[in-house]
Structures are given as structure tokens and as C-alpha cells.
Scaffold this active site. Structure first.
Site, PDB file in Angstrom:
ATOM      1  N   ARG A  92      -6.079   0.691   3.781  1.00 28.96           N
ATOM      2  CA  ARG A  92      -4.937   1.274   3.063  1.00 28.96           C
ATOM      3  C   ARG A  92      -4.542   0.418   1.860  1.00 28.96           C
ATOM      4  O   ARG A  92      -4.120   0.956   0.826  1.00 28.96           O
ATOM      5  CB  ARG A  92      -3.757   1.529   4.008  1.00 28.96           C
ATOM      6  CG  ARG A  92      -3.208   0.322   4.773  1.00 28.96           C
ATOM      7  CD  ARG A  92      -2.270   0.814   5.864  1.00 28.96           C
ATOM      8  NE  ARG A  92      -1.554  -0.212   6.602  1.00 28.96           N
ATOM      9  CZ  ARG A  92      -2.012  -0.848   7.680  1.00 28.96           C
ATOM     10  NH1 ARG A  92      -3.240  -0.598   8.119  1.00 28.96           N
ATOM     11  NH2 ARG A  92      -1.266  -1.720   8.329  1.00 28.96           N
TER      12      ARG A  92
ATOM     13  N   HIS B 159       0.832  -1.211   0.000  1.00 35.53           N
ATOM     14  CA  HIS B 159       0.000   0.000   0.000  1.00 35.53           C
ATOM     15  C   HIS B 159       0.867   1.262   0.000  1.00 35.53           C
ATOM     16  O   HIS B 159       2.018   1.264   0.448  1.00 35.53           O
ATOM     17  CB  HIS B 159      -0.922   0.006   1.226  1.00 35.53           C
ATOM     18  CG  HIS B 159      -0.159   0.035   2.521  1.00 35.53           C
ATOM     19  ND1 HIS B 159       0.334   1.201   3.072  1.00 35.53           N
ATOM     20  CD2 HIS B 159       0.219  -0.964   3.351  1.00 35.53           C
ATOM     21  CE1 HIS B 159       0.965   0.925   4.193  1.00 35.53           C
ATOM     22  NE2 HIS B 159       0.921  -0.391   4.388  1.00 35.53           N
TER      23      HIS B 159
ATOM     24  N   HIS C   1       0.658  -5.599   2.382  1.00 32.93           N
ATOM     25  CA  HIS C   1       1.436  -4.846   3.370  1.00 32.93           C
ATOM     26  C   HIS C   1       2.893  -5.295   3.394  1.00 32.93           C
ATOM     27  O   HIS C   1       3.227  -6.381   2.902  1.00 32.93           O
ATOM     28  CB  HIS C   1       0.815  -5.062   4.747  1.00 32.93           C
ATOM     29  CG  HIS C   1      -0.625  -4.676   4.766  1.00 32.93           C
ATOM     30  ND1 HIS C   1      -1.067  -3.446   5.192  1.00 32.93           N
ATOM     31  CD2 HIS C   1      -1.731  -5.352   4.340  1.00 32.93           C
ATOM     32  CE1 HIS C   1      -2.390  -3.378   5.049  1.00 32.93           C
ATOM     33  NE2 HIS C   1      -2.813  -4.520   4.533  1.00 32.93           N
TER      34      HIS C   1
ATOM     35  N   LYS D   4       7.488   4.982  16.515  1.00 29.43           N
ATOM     36  CA  LYS D   4       8.639   4.083  16.300  1.00 29.43           C
ATOM     37  C   LYS D   4       9.914   4.647  16.933  1.00 29.43           C
ATOM     38  O   LYS D   4      10.684   3.907  17.543  1.00 29.43           O
ATOM     39  CB  LYS D   4       8.837   3.825  14.798  1.00 29.43           C
ATOM     40  CG  LYS D   4       7.750   2.914  14.230  1.00 29.43           C
ATOM     41  CD  LYS D   4       7.886   2.619  12.739  1.00 29.43           C
ATOM     42  CE  LYS D   4       6.748   1.682  12.305  1.00 29.43           C
ATOM     43  NZ  LYS D   4       6.635   1.460  10.872  1.00 29.43           N
TER      44      LYS D   4
ATOM     45  N   SER E 224       0.540   5.420   4.558  1.00 29.93           N
ATOM     46  CA  SER E 224      -0.700   5.647   5.334  1.00 29.93           C
ATOM     47  C   SER E 224      -0.498   6.851   6.251  1.00 29.93           C
ATOM     48  O   SER E 224       0.622   7.349   6.424  1.00 29.93           O
ATOM     49  CB  SER E 224      -1.027   4.408   6.179  1.00 29.93           C
ATOM     50  OG  SER E 224      -0.165   4.363   7.296  1.00 29.93           O
ATOM     51  N   LEU E 225      -1.597   7.284   6.852  1.00 27.34           N
ATOM     52  CA  LEU E 225      -1.496   8.435   7.763  1.00 27.34           C
ATOM     53  C   LEU E 225      -0.631   8.104   8.984  1.00 27.34           C
ATOM     54  O   LEU E 225      -0.038   8.999   9.583  1.00 27.34           O
ATOM     55  CB  LEU E 225      -2.897   8.877   8.201  1.00 27.34           C
ATOM     56  CG  LEU E 225      -3.680   9.629   7.111  1.00 27.34           C
ATOM     57  CD1 LEU E 225      -5.140   9.770   7.484  1.00 27.34           C
ATOM     58  CD2 LEU E 225      -3.056  11.002   6.840  1.00 27.34           C
TER      59      LEU E 225
ATOM     60  N   GLU F  56      -1.487  -6.785   7.367  1.00 22.12           N
ATOM     61  CA  GLU F  56      -0.169  -6.542   7.970  1.00 22.12           C
ATOM     62  C   GLU F  56      -0.023  -7.446   9.190  1.00 22.12           C
ATOM     63  O   GLU F  56      -1.040  -7.875   9.766  1.00 22.12           O
ATOM     64  CB  GLU F  56      -0.058  -5.062   8.370  1.00 22.12           C
ATOM     65  CG  GLU F  56       1.273  -4.634   8.969  1.00 22.12           C
ATOM     66  CD  GLU F  56       2.477  -4.990   8.105  1.00 22.12           C
ATOM     67  OE1 GLU F  56       2.825  -6.196   8.034  1.00 22.12           O
ATOM     68  OE2 GLU F  56       3.069  -4.071   7.517  1.00 22.12           O
TER      69      GLU F  56
HETATM   70  O1  LIG Z   1       2.663  -1.810  10.490  1.00 28.36           O
HETATM   71  C1  LIG Z   1       3.527  -0.933  10.356  1.00 28.36           C
HETATM   72  O2  LIG Z   1       3.833  -0.141  11.259  1.00 28.36           O
HETATM   73  C2  LIG Z   1       4.248  -0.799   9.049  1.00 28.36           C
HETATM   74  O3  LIG Z   1       3.349  -0.821   8.016  1.00 28.36           O
HETATM   75  C3  LIG Z   1       5.252  -1.867   8.843  1.00 28.36           C
HETATM   76  O4  LIG Z   1       6.104  -1.763   9.884  1.00 28.36           O
HETATM   77  P1  LIG Z   1       7.603  -2.274   9.836  1.00 28.36           P
HETATM   78  O5  LIG Z   1       8.359  -1.435   8.868  1.00 28.36           O
HETATM   79  O6  LIG Z   1       8.067  -2.075  11.247  1.00 28.36           O
HETATM   80  O7  LIG Z   1       7.581  -3.722   9.462  1.00 28.36           O
END
Ligand SMILES: O=C(O)[C@H](O)COP(=O)(O)O
Length: 345
Positions: free
Chosen positions: A149, A100, A273, A214, A103-104, A203
Site C-alpha cells: 500500500r 499511503h 504508514h 475496529k 487500503s482495502l 506499519e
Molecule cells: O494498521 C492499521 O489498521 C491502520 O493503518 C492504522 O491503524 P490505527 O489508526 O489504529 O493506528
């Protein structure tokens, strides 16, 4: 070239791709498009948009009972020919994978997982751009996750497709949903592409990281720990899914539901995803659990595979509708694009 570099390469193709150009001796298909009917695809128990049945892993093994009918299409998809080439060895099909668009929550750098967040403005643009890149590649069936998404990405991408078929979501979650979404015109069906949404392509479930920033999570638990949660193969984030667990349901779904479509000659697009697609690519490219660790997928970049003689051949990322390379992979793709060109004139 490492796996990461390979997959982030945009608009380049493997050099051996041209070897296939004139090696394809199968008879050209005529204008019969084998379309899956009974609302295009009759697959029992398919989930519809937004339904995430976490308790239904075993129910995810859904039997396809597609009955088929032949319909004349002015621009035949280069799907299965009428030469009787129905077996695994002789069929050929295109498989497009798209992560996708942004996303926001990607934009805000939050762990998203199975939280159902729409695309950002940039993600919308990425999806449209992805659509341009695949606009001359045939698509007979679309599979998406149950998350918006991925669905927005697939729908926005299809607005750019030159064939102008209409993607139609299948609603087989109940008898009533199935009955109420029937289409009664064969002509209209012929101009439609079935879209199948399934939680198995979601996902990976990010557990107690969902909704967390993060960077803040890295500051709190350490960069290395967060890297392990994000990229190790078999260590899940707290109360979430590891990539291995995600692969268990995503690859099972691919093998049970998507691969049979490809083997029957249907051209498939999957919008999903980062981690569900990493799992599927691990399966397609036979990556080891070590190799998959360094595999990163960019948002909104389509990747093309050709299934030929029972093997998946990775063809990189189509750069644009007028780019010659991708259509040289197989004679059928070249013919399809030629017909689209003629249709426009
Ligand atoms: O779900 C999420 O936060 C991202 O789409 C993917 O996360 P990652 O890069 O930590 O795998």
C-alpha cells in the site's frame, strides 16, 4: 492549535515561511546533479518489496556506502550544490512524507498493521492526487516500507511528477539480485529515481488485532481499551508493537539511512504508514510522548519538511503544483519549478 489540528490542515502553510524567501544566500547550484551510483544507491543488505525481516532489527542498521558520480541533468534537482557545501550546516533538502492512500482494509475498518493489503479505488485516487500536489517538488530518492500500500502510493504519486523520472526499485537483497538489476546506461540512470523499500518503515505490528474489525473490537473490549491500544505511546496491543517499539526501528532507520541522504542535499520522499510516520514526525518535530498521542495522519496527504542548516522545518501540506507558497520557501525550490516550467514550454 493542537497537534491533531496542525497535521490535518490541508493546503496551509506557516506564515513565517515567506521569511525564508530571500534569506537564502547560497550560490545557486549549476546543472550538476550528484547522483548516487552503483545502481544509484549502494546500500548493503537493503530489503526488497515484501520482505519483512522481523528478526533483523539489528541488521536494520545498514551502512550506506554510496559512491557518487556527477551527471548533467537538464533540470537539476536543487540538491547539493557544487560550491562545496557538503557539511551539515550549509546543506538544504526537501523531505516529503506521505501516508499511503486508503487500503482495502482501511475501507473495511479492519486493523491492518503488517498485513500486506493493496490500496482501494479511493486510495488509488488519493495517491494520484497526492502526486499532483508534489509534482513540482524535487525527489532524488524514494524510501517506502516493504508493504504494497505504501509502494503503490509512492509509484502512483510519481506518475504525476512533472520531471518524469522513472522510479526504479533497488534489489540488494542478494548479490544475484543486485547483479541482475544493474543498469548499464548513465543516461538512463540519470532519468531514474532509486526506490528503497525497508521493513523498518512498515506499519506497527498490530499483534492479535490484525484482521479484526475496529468497531467490533471496541464493542468487545471497550472503547477505552481499544483507544489505549491504538493511541497510547508505550502500551502495545496483544502481542504487537507499541508506538514506542515502532519508533525504535522506524526512527533508527530514518537516522541511519534517510537523514544522511538529506544532509548530503538529496531530496527525499518517504511513503509509509500512520504509525511509522507518527514516530518519524515525533522525532522531526521533537514531540513528547504525550503530544504524539493526539497526532493523526490522514491517508494520502503529503507533508513537506525542509532540512536547512541542520534543522527540520515543517512546511505543511503542498496544496497543488501551481500553488505559490511552497516554492517560496527556498530559492532552490523556486528555481526547480521555474526550470520545469521552461521545460514544458
Ligand atoms: O494498521 C492499521 O489498521 C491502520 O493503518 C492504522 O491503524 P490505527 O489508526 O489504529 O493506528
Amino acid at each position: 492549535m493542537g497537534a491533531e489540528a496542525c497535521y490535518q490542515t490541508i493546503g496551509t502553510f506557516q506564515s513565517h515561511s515567506f521569511l525564508n524567501i530571500f534569506n537564502h544566500h547560497q550560490k545557486l547550484q549549476n546543472n550538476l546533479l550528484k547522483f548516487v551510483t552503483k545502481d544509484f544507491i549502494n546500500i548493503n543488505g537493503l530489503s526488497s518489496r515484501g520482505s519483512y525481516h522481523s528478526g533483523q532489527r539489528n541488521c536494520g542498521i545498514i551502512r550506506s556506502s554510496a559512491s557518487q558520480t556527477s551527471l548533467v541533468d537538464p533540470v537539476s534537482s536543487p540538491s547539493r550544490s557544487d560550491t562545496g557545501e557538503t557539511n551539515k550546516k550549509s546543506s538544504e533538502a526537501a523531505l516529503i512524507l506521505i501516508r499511503h492512500g486508503e487500503s482495502l482494509w482501511n475501507e473495511k475498518n479492519l486493523f491492518t498493521g503488517c498485513v500486506d493489503v493493496p490500496l482501494s479505488k479511493k486510495g488509488i485516487d488519493e495517491a494520484i492526487e497526492a502526486g499532483k500536489r508534489i509534482s513540482s517538488i524535487p525527489v532524488d530518492v524514494i524510501f517506502t516500507s516493504a508493504l504494497i500500500r505504501a509502494q503503490m502510493t509512492a509509484m502512483l504519486a510519481m506518475t504525476q511528477h512533472r520531471r518524469k523520472k522513472v522510479p526504479v526499485f533497488m534489489h540488494n537483497e542478494s548479490e544475484q539480485a543486485r547483479a541482475w538489476s544493474q543498469v548499464f546506461s548513465e543516461d538512463t540512470k540519470k532519468q531514474s529515481i532509486p526506490v528503497i523499500a525497508s521493513w523498518q518503515l512498515n506499519e506497527r505490528m498490530y499483534g492479535e488485532l490484525q484482521g479484526l474489525d475496529k468497531q467490533e473490537t471496541a464493542d468487545r473490549y471497550g472503547k477505552e481499551q481499544v483507544h489505549v491500544w491504538r493511541r497510547s505511546y508505550d502500551i502495545p496491543p496483544p502481542n504487537g508493537e507499541s508506538l514506542e517499539m515502532c519508533a525504535e526501528r522506524a526512527v533508527a532507520y530514518f537516522r541511519d539511512q534517510i537523514e544522511p541522504q538529506l544532509l548530503s542535499g538529496k531530496n527525499v520522499m518517504i511513503a509509509a504508514h500512520g504509525n511509522s510516520l507518527r514516530s518519524i514526525i515525533m522525532y522531526l518535530d521533537k514531540l513528547t510522548s504525550q503530544e504524539v498521542i493526539s497526532l493523526e495522519l490522514s491517508t494520502g496527504i503529503p507533508m513537506l519538511y525542509i532540512l536547512k542548516e541542520g534543522r527540520f522545518i515543517r512546511r505543511g501540506s503542498p496544496a497543488g503544483p501551481s500553488e505559490a507558497g511552497v516554492y517560496a520557501y527556498t530559492r532552490r525550490l523556486a528555481l526547480y519549478r521555474q526550470k520545469l516550467d521552461e521545460m514544458v514550454q
